[in-house]
Design an enzyme around this catalytic site. Structure first.
Site, PDB file in Angstrom:
ATOM      1  NE  ARG A   1      91.997  63.524  21.200  1.00 12.23           N
ATOM      2  CZ  ARG A   1      90.900  64.207  20.838  1.00 12.23           C
ATOM      3  NH1 ARG A   1      90.996  65.202  19.984  1.00 12.23           N
ATOM      4  NH2 ARG A   1      89.715  63.903  21.352  1.00 12.23           N
TER       5      ARG A   1
ATOM      6  CG  HIS B   1      91.065  70.492  21.349  1.00 14.53           C
ATOM      7  ND1 HIS B   1      91.621  69.421  22.002  1.00 14.53           N
ATOM      8  CD2 HIS B   1      90.087  69.963  20.566  1.00 14.53           C
ATOM      9  CE1 HIS B   1      90.996  68.303  21.636  1.00 14.53           C
ATOM     10  NE2 HIS B   1      90.049  68.615  20.760  1.00 14.53           N
TER      11      HIS B   1
END
Ligand code: NAP
Length: 310
Positions: free
Chosen positions: A225, A273
């Site tokens: 993250r 992502h």
């Protein structure tokens, strides 16, 4: 008959409807599955925060929320969520994360970029890579994804160190834990892969101090993250040569804004992502298994510790 609400983006419904129905049939679950119910009738929600539900208050007989996502940082603090929240642990997702992490670690290990980014007619003899056994790779986070990546890297002969919150045993991996274990895990590492959840305790775990523990000219791979990394410290370390390159799949703000310095930095690879996606067929089996357990009064799998944040 139980009611299962699917609350995610409409395109996910198109992808998941058939696999979920098939998984329910296989697990012997007699359920109505749909995207619209009277909230008071819903037993389980198959959930992504990008879908329409954010207030769980009207779901008065809800038994559990079954996340389609592995990372649950946007769900754990929801004060209206009073039932167990299960995160996604899907072997299809794990497999794709292992492929992505080992791919980028091997790319750095073999120095592939310098041969891929343009051929200039110079024969650079003596630039072969050392053996993997001579490289230390540190995996921060030894959960479902981190442990699988660490094991795959061990199979490739890297010297693998890992770090988790609690003591771990992963075959072939030197495991460290707790605040005190971080320095030993990172010290002299040639590469680090971040597979920690985004919690208050993990924010900026990779910062100026911890980057300085790594070997000079080392590499960062972050599919975890964005907030795990102090962006300014990362850029400073790339500019100073402490870090040679970083591949970043996740960011504090996504999509990564057009003017963010990562886009133009010559030592950063940005990926959007895409390191690992939940796979509808395998994820549907996990959801069906949890509903079967819930209905049979067996403990649910992968229940989030809301206090710990993951
Ligand atoms: N880029 C992508 O496409 C993508 C896809 C899926 C997931 N992800 C990210 O990957 C993350 C990891 O997923 P996962 O399924 O492996 O999660 P997980 O099974 O919950 O594992 C998390 C690991 O982090 C460790 N940890 C948590 N807090 C810590 C702390 N304060 N100090 C040290 N270690 C700590 C845990 O330690 P313990 O074992 O002691 O609990 C555990 O080993 C997710 O949270 C998500 O953010 C990214």
């Amino acid at each position: 008959m139980i009611n299962v609400l699917f609350s995610a983006q409409p395109k996910s419904w198109a992808e998941y409807e058939a696999p979920l129905r098939a998984a329910f049939t296989k697990a012997g679950i007699d359920a109505q599955l749909g995207t619209e119910f009277d909230p008071a009738d819903v037993d389980y929600i198959v959930y992504a925060p990008s879908g329409p539900v954010s207030d769980f208050t009207p779901f008065t007989k809800l038994k559990a929320v079954l996340s389609l996502w592995a990372g649950v940082e946007t769900m754990v603090d929801n004060p209206t969520l009073k039932v167990p929240l299960c995160r996604m642990v899907d072997h299809g997702l794990t497999e794709s994360m292992v492929e992505w992490v080992t791919g980028h670690v091997l790319r750095y290990h073999l120095g592939m970029d310098k041969f891929l980014s343009g051929q200039d007619g110079v024969w650079r003899a003596g630039t072969a890579a050392p053996l993997a056994r001579d490289r230390k790779v540190c995996v921060l986070g030894l959960g479902a994804l981190g442990a699988a990546c660490a094991q795959a890297l061990v199979q490739l002969n890297f010297r693998v160190h890992g770090w988790a919150r609690s003591p771990k045993q992963v075959e072939g991996v030197t495991c460290h834990h707790g605040a005190d274990g971080l320095d030993a895990a990172l010290s002299d590492a040639d590469m680090v892969a971040l597979l920690l959840p985004d919690t208050p305790a993990t924010e900026n775990v990779l910062n100026a101090r911890s980057i300085a523990l790594m070997r000079r000219g080392s590499f960062v791979v972050n599919p975890g993250r964005g907030p795990l990394v102090d962006d300014d410290a990362l850029i400073a370390a790339l500019d100073s040569g402490q870090l040679a390159h970083a591949t970043l799949d996740v960011f504090r703000v996504e999509p990564l804004p057009e003017n963010h310095p990562f886009w133009a930095h010559p030592k950063v690879t940005v990926t959007p992502h895409i390191a690992a996606e939940t796979k509808a067929t395998t994820a549907s089996e996990v959801i069906a298994e949890n509903i079967r357990r819930g209905e049979g009064d067996e403990p649910l799998l992968h229940v989030v510790d809301r206090a710990a944040g993951y």
